[in-house]
Design a protein around this motif. Structure first.
Motif, PDB file in Angstrom:
ATOM      1  N   VAL A  18      -8.220  28.145 -21.778  1.00  0.00           N
ATOM      2  CA  VAL A  18      -8.789  29.179 -22.645  1.00  0.00           C
ATOM      3  C   VAL A  18     -10.038  29.746 -21.986  1.00  0.00           C
ATOM      4  N   THR A  19     -10.366  30.968 -22.352  1.00  0.00           N
ATOM      5  CA  THR A  19     -11.610  31.582 -21.897  1.00  0.00           C
ATOM      6  C   THR A  19     -12.592  31.587 -23.053  1.00  0.00           C
ATOM      7  N   ILE A  20     -13.756  31.005 -22.826  1.00  0.00           N
ATOM      8  CA  ILE A  20     -14.784  30.978 -23.860  1.00  0.00           C
ATOM      9  C   ILE A  20     -15.360  32.384 -23.995  1.00  0.00           C
ATOM     10  N   PRO A  21     -15.411  32.949 -25.199  1.00  0.00           N
ATOM     11  CA  PRO A  21     -15.835  34.344 -25.370  1.00  0.00           C
ATOM     12  C   PRO A  21     -17.193  34.646 -24.734  1.00  0.00           C
ATOM     13  N   SER A  22     -17.248  35.750 -24.019  1.00  0.00           N
ATOM     14  CA  SER A  22     -18.514  36.179 -23.414  1.00  0.00           C
ATOM     15  C   SER A  22     -19.560  36.503 -24.466  1.00  0.00           C
ATOM     16  N   ALA A  23     -19.099  36.894 -25.667  1.00  0.00           N
ATOM     17  CA  ALA A  23     -20.023  37.241 -26.742  1.00  0.00           C
ATOM     18  C   ALA A  23     -20.846  36.045 -27.199  1.00  0.00           C
ATOM     19  N   TRP A  24     -20.459  34.856 -26.764  1.00  0.00           N
ATOM     20  CA  TRP A  24     -21.209  33.669 -27.139  1.00  0.00           C
ATOM     21  C   TRP A  24     -22.362  33.381 -26.171  1.00  0.00           C
ATOM     22  N   ALA A  25     -22.727  34.337 -25.361  1.00  0.00           N
ATOM     23  CA  ALA A  25     -23.804  34.145 -24.384  1.00  0.00           C
ATOM     24  C   ALA A  25     -25.073  33.648 -25.077  1.00  0.00           C
ATOM     25  N   GLY A  26     -25.711  32.678 -24.456  1.00  0.00           N
ATOM     26  CA  GLY A  26     -26.914  32.083 -25.019  1.00  0.00           C
ATOM     27  C   GLY A  26     -26.635  30.921 -25.942  1.00  0.00           C
ATOM     28  N   LYS A  27     -25.353  30.649 -26.162  1.00  0.00           N
ATOM     29  CA  LYS A  27     -24.979  29.516 -27.005  1.00  0.00           C
ATOM     30  C   LYS A  27     -24.091  28.560 -26.218  1.00  0.00           C
ATOM     31  N   LYS A  28     -23.915  27.385 -26.750  1.00  0.00           N
ATOM     32  CA  LYS A  28     -23.003  26.432 -26.127  1.00  0.00           C
ATOM     33  C   LYS A  28     -21.732  26.334 -26.960  1.00  0.00           C
ATOM     34  N   ALA A  39      -7.634   9.062 -28.256  1.00  0.00           N
ATOM     35  CA  ALA A  39      -7.651  10.325 -27.518  1.00  0.00           C
ATOM     36  C   ALA A  39      -8.714  10.320 -26.424  1.00  0.00           C
ATOM     37  N   THR A  40      -8.351  10.889 -25.284  1.00  0.00           N
ATOM     38  CA  THR A  40      -9.308  11.182 -24.215  1.00  0.00           C
ATOM     39  C   THR A  40      -9.163  12.665 -23.880  1.00  0.00           C
ATOM     40  N   VAL A  41     -10.292  13.345 -23.716  1.00  0.00           N
ATOM     41  CA  VAL A  41     -10.281  14.792 -23.481  1.00  0.00           C
ATOM     42  C   VAL A  41     -11.048  15.092 -22.199  1.00  0.00           C
ATOM     43  N   TRP A  42     -10.390  15.857 -21.314  1.00  0.00           N
ATOM     44  CA  TRP A  42     -11.034  16.368 -20.109  1.00  0.00           C
ATOM     45  C   TRP A  42     -11.093  17.886 -20.190  1.00  0.00           C
ATOM     46  N   VAL A  43     -12.182  18.466 -19.718  1.00  0.00           N
ATOM     47  CA  VAL A  43     -12.296  19.915 -19.589  1.00  0.00           C
ATOM     48  C   VAL A  43     -12.753  20.213 -18.169  1.00  0.00           C
ATOM     49  N   ASN A  44     -11.968  21.009 -17.475  1.00  0.00           N
ATOM     50  CA  ASN A  44     -12.221  21.325 -16.063  1.00  0.00           C
ATOM     51  C   ASN A  44     -12.406  20.055 -15.227  1.00  0.00           C
ATOM     52  N   PRO A  97     -11.981  13.448 -37.503  1.00  0.00           N
ATOM     53  CA  PRO A  97     -12.292  14.449 -36.490  1.00  0.00           C
ATOM     54  C   PRO A  97     -13.259  13.944 -35.430  1.00  0.00           C
ATOM     55  N   PHE A  98     -13.273  14.646 -34.308  1.00  0.00           N
ATOM     56  CA  PHE A  98     -14.281  14.391 -33.277  1.00  0.00           C
ATOM     57  C   PHE A  98     -14.537  15.681 -32.512  1.00  0.00           C
ATOM     58  N   THR A  99     -15.647  15.688 -31.758  1.00  0.00           N
ATOM     59  CA  THR A  99     -16.131  16.908 -31.121  1.00  0.00           C
ATOM     60  C   THR A  99     -16.573  16.628 -29.699  1.00  0.00           C
ATOM     61  N   ALA A 100     -16.321  17.581 -28.820  1.00  0.00           N
ATOM     62  CA  ALA A 100     -16.805  17.524 -27.439  1.00  0.00           C
ATOM     63  C   ALA A 100     -17.766  18.681 -27.196  1.00  0.00           C
ATOM     64  N   ASP A 101     -18.934  18.370 -26.685  1.00  0.00           N
ATOM     65  CA  ASP A 101     -19.918  19.384 -26.293  1.00  0.00           C
ATOM     66  C   ASP A 101     -19.605  19.802 -24.857  1.00  0.00           C
ATOM     67  N   LEU A 102     -19.342  21.094 -24.641  1.00  0.00           N
ATOM     68  CA  LEU A 102     -18.931  21.573 -23.318  1.00  0.00           C
ATOM     69  C   LEU A 102     -20.104  22.045 -22.465  1.00  0.00           C
ATOM     70  N   SER A 103     -21.318  21.737 -22.882  1.00  0.00           N
ATOM     71  CA  SER A 103     -22.491  22.140 -22.105  1.00  0.00           C
ATOM     72  C   SER A 103     -22.411  21.598 -20.679  1.00  0.00           C
ATOM     73  N   GLY A 151     -17.799  33.119 -21.263  1.00  0.00           N
ATOM     74  CA  GLY A 151     -17.224  33.912 -20.193  1.00  0.00           C
ATOM     75  C   GLY A 151     -16.474  33.107 -19.152  1.00  0.00           C
ATOM     76  N   GLU A 152     -16.471  31.779 -19.275  1.00  0.00           N
ATOM     77  CA  GLU A 152     -15.820  30.916 -18.281  1.00  0.00           C
ATOM     78  C   GLU A 152     -14.515  30.336 -18.831  1.00  0.00           C
ATOM     79  N   GLU A 153     -13.631  29.993 -17.895  1.00  0.00           N
ATOM     80  CA  GLU A 153     -12.390  29.344 -18.283  1.00  0.00           C
ATOM     81  C   GLU A 153     -12.625  27.857 -18.526  1.00  0.00           C
ATOM     82  N   ALA A 154     -11.894  27.347 -19.502  1.00  0.00           N
ATOM     83  CA  ALA A 154     -11.918  25.913 -19.793  1.00  0.00           C
ATOM     84  C   ALA A 154     -10.485  25.409 -19.777  1.00  0.00           C
TER      85      ALA A 154
END
Length: 618
Positions: free
Chosen positions: A87-97, A109-114, A127-133, A139-142
């Protein structure tokens, strides 16, 4: 947040609605849809490099691979499964994580991104959450890769998922991997975390706790309570986070409406995080309600009044989608079908339901008991029908409590169900886990009553609620069985009547939290008469001879409990037929099975049977 019935729209994305309606930000992206998929029979995928390549098949998320709606429909055991999507993270989210959220993945579950591991989580219901910072930004692909392990050989909380190959008795087709919504959310570096709302009916107020991440000096929060979809401000207050992340929203008397079955009033809630200059840096939309739950002797009071709880056992399964509701309309339908039949609430049985179900229960004034998916655990470490509890039971249950704390429809908690263990002179793992889950619940939520374990093995002497399960089908025998409650000698459990499974009853509010389960399917009954019935269906007791016999039996059983002044409610098994279980008020596909107005009339005492005549007949 609007609280009228949502318009269910068509979409190429399954289940497009926001999955967390009590905590909404405007910047989010639903990732349901087509993902790459592959089974990993030997759980050797990581060694074989599966995480770094395209996968063999496609699957429709969020439906489990065992389900037909997933496009896979593989119902054998799967030690591990893999998912992949770019997926491509929206460019409109600039300045946010970007935060990557999973509603539920069964089981480990194990989750890898890039190529970077960003999360691991144990438990199939929470539920659970991953911070992609630092891994993927606006604007980048994940490239998201998920491995879910679901071993049949390890102890885990499974709910009603079959531990044998076939659906058997009251165990059903398994759920492996992703089965609730996956989504991305944009948040600022300093952001609001999950809110906690504690209503106070006496003072017409809500105590609101607003935790934040990475708090900076001089920051503050502002909370606004409103009516009419935000058009009328009811209360507004701010607080300096340097002092405490708590606010008290006081509602004026002329704007106050308590939440109840008849008036499920919800206030819109907006919470803003402000920086030291007063600029808004984060905004969360939610809703809140004020109601109370209290115990008075053997009574359970809602807003200070006795409400007899006519509950239905709702297992939340669908034939084509298993534990995942096929769409939003299906969630609404189950609540409406229950209410049309005269029930005012449900035990949400042996799974942690999708949060949107609770949202609709909140809107419609539908009482629910929150429950964990751990059916039939015992003190023995055996894989099969009964399983030993583990420490992760407590961890997962705390996650469920944190997720669902704010829903006014939830009026009680049930962390364990039908635990199997005799009382003896040694303290067991089951004793520890039962006590631990009870204490954890009371610590996490002192505002609601808790059943230590529903049915069978009550092990906590201070449990708030005492209950039992009985599938006695004869009304006269049922009345005799339940008659001891008046003398403080309640029926404990028919399945273990000759064995000591529970600590003594201590005068707590008491109800029969499972009863009925009347076995009936018209087509199968006709086939049985002709000798052509080859089904493996079942229900409790002998199948009734005809539909009229079902109504008579249902009326007799309900009347026994409705006439008992020491009983605060009951829970009838069950809302729908579920696979081989043919004991629902409705068919598995939710189509009509019985005369629903008649079922409702029986519960409303329009057609009550005199118990004296039942006893005389006996």
């Amino acid at each position: 947040m609007p609280h009228s019935d949502p318009v269910v729209t068509s979409s190429t994305v399954p289940k497009p609605e926001h999955p967390r309606p009590q905590f909404v930000r405007t910047d989010w992206l639903n990732l349901n849809g087509v993902w790459q998929f592959e089974t990993d029979a030997g759980d050797s995928g990581l060694e074989r490099g599966v995480a770094g390549r395209d996968l063999e098949r496609e699957i429709l998320v969020p439906f489990a691979p065992e389900s037909r709606l997933s496009g896979i429909g593989h119902t054998d055991f799967m030690e591990a499964v893999w998912y992949r999507r770019t997926v491509t993270i929206p460019s409109a989210w600039a300045g946010k994580k970007a935060l990557l959220h999973f509603g539920a993945v069964d089981h480990d579950a194990t989750v890898w991104v890039n190529g970077v591991e960003v999360a691991r989580h144990r438990g199939g219901f929470t539920p659970f959450t991953a911070d992609l910072s630092g891994v993927a930004g606006p604007g980048e692909e994940a490239v998201i890769v998920v491995r879910a392990r679901d071993s049949r050989h390890e102890m885990q909380a499974r709910g009603k998922q079959a531990t044998w190959y076939d659906n058997t008795h009251c165990q059903y087709t398994r759920t492996t991997g992703i089965w609730q919504t996956v989504w991305l959310e944009a948040v600022p570096e300093v952001s609001i975390r999950r809110l906690q709302m504690v209503p106070n009916l006496a003072s017409r107020s809500i105590r609101l706790t607003v935790p934040v991440t990475n708090n900076r000096p001089g920051q503050s929060v502002r909370a606004t309570l409103a009516d009419a979809q935000g058009a009328v401000v009811v209360a507004s207050i701010g607080a300096d986070l340097d002092l405490a992340p708590e606010l008290r929203l006081e509602i004026p008397e002329d704007r106050f409406v308590a939440w109840s079955i008849g008036t499920p009033h919800l206030y819109d809630l907006t919470v803003e995080l402000l920086d030291a200059d007063g600029a808004v840096v984060d905004t969360v939309l939610s809703y809140a309600a004020v109601r109370s739950v209290a115990l008075d002797g053997k009574k359970v009071l809602i807003n200070g009044e006795v409400v007899f709880q006519k509950l239905i056992l709702d297992q939340g399964y669908w034939e084509d989608s298993l534990m995942t509701a096929p769409d939003e309309a299906a969630l609404l339908q189950d609540i409406r079908l229950s209410m049309e039949a005269g029930f005012n609430g449900a035990r949400l049985h042996e799974k942690v339901f999708e949060e949107r179900f609770l949202y609709h229960a909140d809107r419609l004034g539908y009482l629910v008991w929150g429950e964990f998916g751990d059916w039939g655990v015992s003190g023995a470490g055996t894989v099969g029908h009964n399983q030993a509890p583990t420490a992760s039971f407590i961890t997962q249950w705390l996650e469920a409590l944190q997720r669902d704390f704010n829903h006014p429809a939830i009026i009680g908690w049930c962390p364990l169900n039908e635990t199997h263990q005799k009382l003896h002179d040694r303290i067991t793992v089951l004793d520890d886990v039962t006590q631990g889950m009870f204490l954890a619940t009371k610590l996490a939520d002192p505002t609601r009553p808790v059943i230590d374990a529903s049915g069978y093995s009550h092990r906590v002497t201070t449990t708030d609620i005492y209950d039992s399960h009985s599938y006695e089908q004869d009304a006269a025998a049922f009345a005799l069985e339940q008659g001891g409650l008046a003398e403080g000698r309640p029926f404990v459990n028919r399945n273990h009547a000759d064995e000591d499974y529970s600590v003594p009853y201590n005068g707590q509010p008491f109800f029969i939290s499972e009863f009925g389960g009347i076995w009936w399917n018209a087509e199968e009954a006709a086939a049985a008469v002709s000798g052509d019935d080859e089904s493996e269906s079942w229900g409790y007791g002998q199948r009734v001879a005809n539909e009229e016999d079902l109504y008579h039996r249902f009326e007799g059983l309900c009347t026994v409990l409705l006439d008992n002044p020491d009983m605060f409610g009951y829970c009838y098994t069950q809302l729908t037929d579920t696979f081989q279980e043919k004991n629902g008020i409705y068919n598995f596909d939710r189509s009509a099975k019985l005369d629903v107005p008649r079922i409702r009339a029986i519960q409303d005492r329009v057609a009550a049977i005199e118990l004296a005549s039942l006893k005389a007949d006996a």
